[in-house]
Design a protein around this motif. Structure first.
Motif, short mmCIF file in Angstrom:
data_model
loop_
_atom_site.label_atom_id
_atom_site.label_comp_id
_atom_site.label_asym_id
_atom_site.label_seq_id
_atom_site.Cartn_x
_atom_site.Cartn_y
_atom_site.Cartn_z
N TYR A 177 0.85 -1.25 -0.09
CA TYR A 177 -0.06 0.03 -0.14
C TYR A 177 0.90 1.29 0.12
N TYR A 178 0.28 2.52 -0.36
CA TYR A 178 0.91 3.41 -0.46
C TYR A 178 0.00 4.69 -0.07
N TYR A 179 0.39 5.32 1.00
CA TYR A 179 -0.45 6.34 1.76
C TYR A 179 0.03 7.60 2.01
N LEU A 180 -0.42 8.59 1.68
CA LEU A 180 0.08 10.36 1.98
C LEU A 180 -0.94 11.15 2.22
N ASN A 181 -0.53 12.14 3.04
CA ASN A 181 -1.19 13.39 3.39
C ASN A 181 -0.86 14.31 2.17
N LEU A 182 -1.80 15.07 1.45
CA LEU A 182 -1.36 15.83 0.53
C LEU A 182 -1.38 17.17 0.56
N ASN A 183 -0.70 18.07 0.71
CA ASN A 183 -1.09 19.57 0.80
C ASN A 183 -2.03 19.96 -0.06
N LYS A 184 -3.09 21.01 0.13
CA LYS A 184 -3.89 21.47 -0.73
C LYS A 184 -3.47 22.15 -1.92
N SER A 185 -2.29 22.73 -1.87
CA SER A 185 -1.72 22.96 -3.06
C SER A 185 -1.28 22.05 -4.14
N LEU A 186 -1.47 20.90 -3.64
CA LEU A 186 -1.03 19.88 -4.53
C LEU A 186 -2.47 19.11 -5.10
N ILE A 187 -2.81 19.00 -6.08
CA ILE A 187 -4.07 18.55 -6.68
C ILE A 187 -3.78 16.93 -7.28
N PHE A 188 -4.62 15.95 -6.70
CA PHE A 188 -4.64 14.67 -7.36
C PHE A 188 -5.82 14.39 -8.04
N ASP A 189 -5.57 14.23 -9.49
CA ASP A 189 -7.02 14.05 -10.23
C ASP A 189 -7.44 12.43 -10.21
N GLU A 190 -8.11 12.04 -9.65
CA GLU A 190 -8.58 10.42 -9.48
C GLU A 190 -9.14 10.04 -10.95
N TYR A 191 -9.26 10.63 -11.87
CA TYR A 191 -9.78 10.43 -13.12
C TYR A 191 -8.63 10.30 -14.12
N GLN A 192 -7.51 10.98 -14.04
CA GLN A 192 -6.48 11.04 -14.76
C GLN A 192 -5.17 10.51 -14.30
N ASN A 193 -5.04 10.52 -13.12
CA ASN A 193 -3.66 10.28 -12.40
C ASN A 193 -3.35 9.15 -11.51
N VAL A 194 -4.37 8.07 -11.54
CA VAL A 194 -4.12 6.95 -10.74
C VAL A 194 -3.09 6.07 -11.34
N PRO A 195 -1.86 5.89 -10.41
CA PRO A 195 -0.43 5.04 -11.28
C PRO A 195 -1.28 3.91 -11.65
N LEU A 196 -0.33 3.30 -12.84
CA LEU A 196 -0.66 2.00 -13.58
C LEU A 196 -0.60 1.03 -12.51
N ASN A 197 -1.69 0.07 -12.78
CA ASN A 197 -1.48 -1.17 -11.81
C ASN A 197 -1.60 -0.78 -10.14
N THR A 198 -2.28 0.20 -10.00
CA THR A 198 -2.77 0.47 -8.71
C THR A 198 -4.17 0.59 -8.60
#
Length: 496
Positions: free
Chosen positions: A294-315
């Motif tokens: 597993y891979y866990y992180l708390n991400l600063n609000k200035s950094l956006i994760f886009d769940e529709y485009q940026n989920v790493p391959l095979n995760t």
């Protein structure tokens, strides 16, 4: 107040460790600079009345990623983590009273003001995170005991609403201790344990045996300065640890790439990570049944994760809590940011089947929010963003999982609330971590921002507005004069 202090001696013997032992004093000195003590101080502190609107509260603070110990689990994200569960979870009738009570408690315990808008929803509670660890306030009404003196320690404070108990439990971790001393104090019950890992009895990670002694300073009366059978107890007990450690290293970096930085994590181990399910990396832990990475992180609000485009391959993305709006600028968001948890699937292309050391890499592409322009011509053209290091770990279901919380040091023993990723796993889960982490507590990345001054922006805006108003008036004037010219021409035509 009750105090239980457990001292872990990393050496192989207690020889020359005890400097003084009596019914009123217990003094220890580490055998060498390389074999210093780790200590967990646990305080059970009575409070006058239970809280009216809070059902459960957990405040966890950690100074450094290096504050880890094979016996005492404090494996949450470095910084300040606060979880709270209100008594009323049906409607919003008492929201104002709840947040007022919560604010007063947090202010009293860690001297921090938190607005209601800064809390985010977690799996079963409200969650607040800050990258800066907190300082306990020992003289606050909630603590109020001089025995709690290490203001900068890593700690875990738990409150459960219970009319019969009316108490809070505080665990502190103090590492790299060379000398420690405990004295009898009237009105305080102290139990001090000195233990080492007895590898002769067990050599596996799923069965840790601690041997040593316990000293009781009951604080009831002033005894003679002598040692009695009632004060000292030889002790040996088994632990089934929930958090276990493996040889290997984890390191993470953020590569600046304009407005789209890339978070990269590399894991190096002595074995092939792809063989985790076959227990080769786990070793000889017989209680392990099934494992996943597993891979866990708390991400600063200035950094956006886009769940529709940026989920790493095979995760597989399992958790995405926190700020979900992808359009707002940074200065329009009150919460810390997002909480993410990925499961790394088998056959991930990032696994490399090379010989030892095996390596695993994961790249997570992020986006950045617009930053507030700086009002100084001399300032750098970017904003430095701080975010915690992600955590890579292996979670395994084990046999006889009910034995895990039998350990007096288990992280779920006092409360199932909080502790970051732990709350997303069942009680029969153990976690494997790697010994070596990056040398820094947090990662940083520079995000570009505007560099002009506010005065210049105001001047340009005002000038632009004036020009715009002038254009509008000119157009109106043209509109008003055009009909008169047409009427004059028509009258002239009629006359002719």
């Amino acid at each position: 107040m009750r105090q239980r202090s457990t001292i872990f001696n990393s050496g192989s013997s207690h020889d020359d460790v005890i400097q003084n032992l009596s019914a009123t004093n217990f003094k220890l000195v580490a055998p060498s600079w390389e074999q210093r003590f780790s200590i967990e101080n646990k305080y059970t502190i009575p409070i006058p009345t239970p809280l009216q609107y809070i059902r459960q509260l957990r405040i966890q603070s950690k100074r450094s990623y290096n504050d880890v110990d094979p016996i005492f689990p404090f494996d949450f994200t470095t910084g300040l983590n606060i979880y709270v569960l209100p008594k009323n979870t049906v409607n919003d009738d008492d929201d104002s009273e709840f947040f007022n009570e919560l604010s007063s408690v947090v202010k009293a315990v860690v001297n921090l003001d938190i607005n209601a808008s800064e809390w985010t929803n977690s799996v079963n509670s409200l969650y607040y995170y800050s990258s800066q660890p907190a300082q306990l306030q020992p003289q606050s009404p909630w603590l109020g005991h001089t025995s709690i003196q290490d203001y900068d320690s890593t700690f875990d404070l738990v409150y459960n609403a219970d009319e019969s108990l009316k108490q809070v439990i505080l665990r502190q971790l103090v590492t790299n201790v060379t000398e420690v001393e405990y004295d009898l104090k009237l009105g305080e019950y102290k139990e001090i344990g000195l233990f080492l890992n007895d590898v002769k009895v067990s050599q596996t990670k799923d069965d840790v045996v601690l041997s040593g002694l316990r000293v009781i300073l009951d604080g009831q009366s002033e005894p003679q300065d002598q040692v009695g059978d009632k004060n000292i107890h030889k002790t040996l007990f088994h632990l089934k640890p929930r958090h276990r450690y493996l040889p290997g290293s984890v390191s993470s970096t953020i590569a600046p790439q304009g407005l789209h930085p890339v978070l990269s994590t590399t894991v190096s181990t002595e074995n092939d990570l792809a063989s985790t399910i076959n227990h080769e990396i786990i070793g000889v832990d017989e209680d392990v049944e099934v494992c996943n990475s597993y891979y866990y992180l708390n991400l600063n609000k200035s950094l956006i994760f886009d769940e529709y485009q940026n989920v790493p391959l095979n995760t597989t993305l399992l958790v995405n809590n926190g700020v979900s709006n992808l359009e707002l600028p940074e200065y329009k968001i009150d919460q810390w940011g997002s909480e993410l948890l990925f499961q790394i699937n088998r056959g991930n292309e990032a696994y490399e089947d090379a010989s030892s050391p095996a390596r695993f890499g994961l790249n997570l592409t992020l986006h950045s929010r617009y930053q507030l322009p700086n009002n100084s011509d001399t300032a750098a053209p970017f904003t430095q963003i701080i975010t915690p290091q992600p955590q890579f770990f292996i979670a395994c279901k084990v046999k006889e999982g009910h034995l895990l919380n039998k350990s007096p040091f288990d992280s779920k023993r006092l409360n199932f609330l909080g502790n970051n990723y732990e709350s997303y796993f069942q009680n029969d889960t153990v976690f494997y971590h790697f010994n070596e982490l990056g040398s820094i507590n947090h990662l940083s990345v520079d995000i570009p921002h505007g560099t002009t001054t506010f005065d210049r922006v105001n001047s340009i805006t005002t000038f632009t507005i004036i020009i715009g108003i002038g254009i509008i008036f000119w157009a109106i004037l043209q509109k008003l004069t055009r009909p008169r010219a047409t009427t004059a021409i028509n009258q002239k035509s009629k006359t002719e």
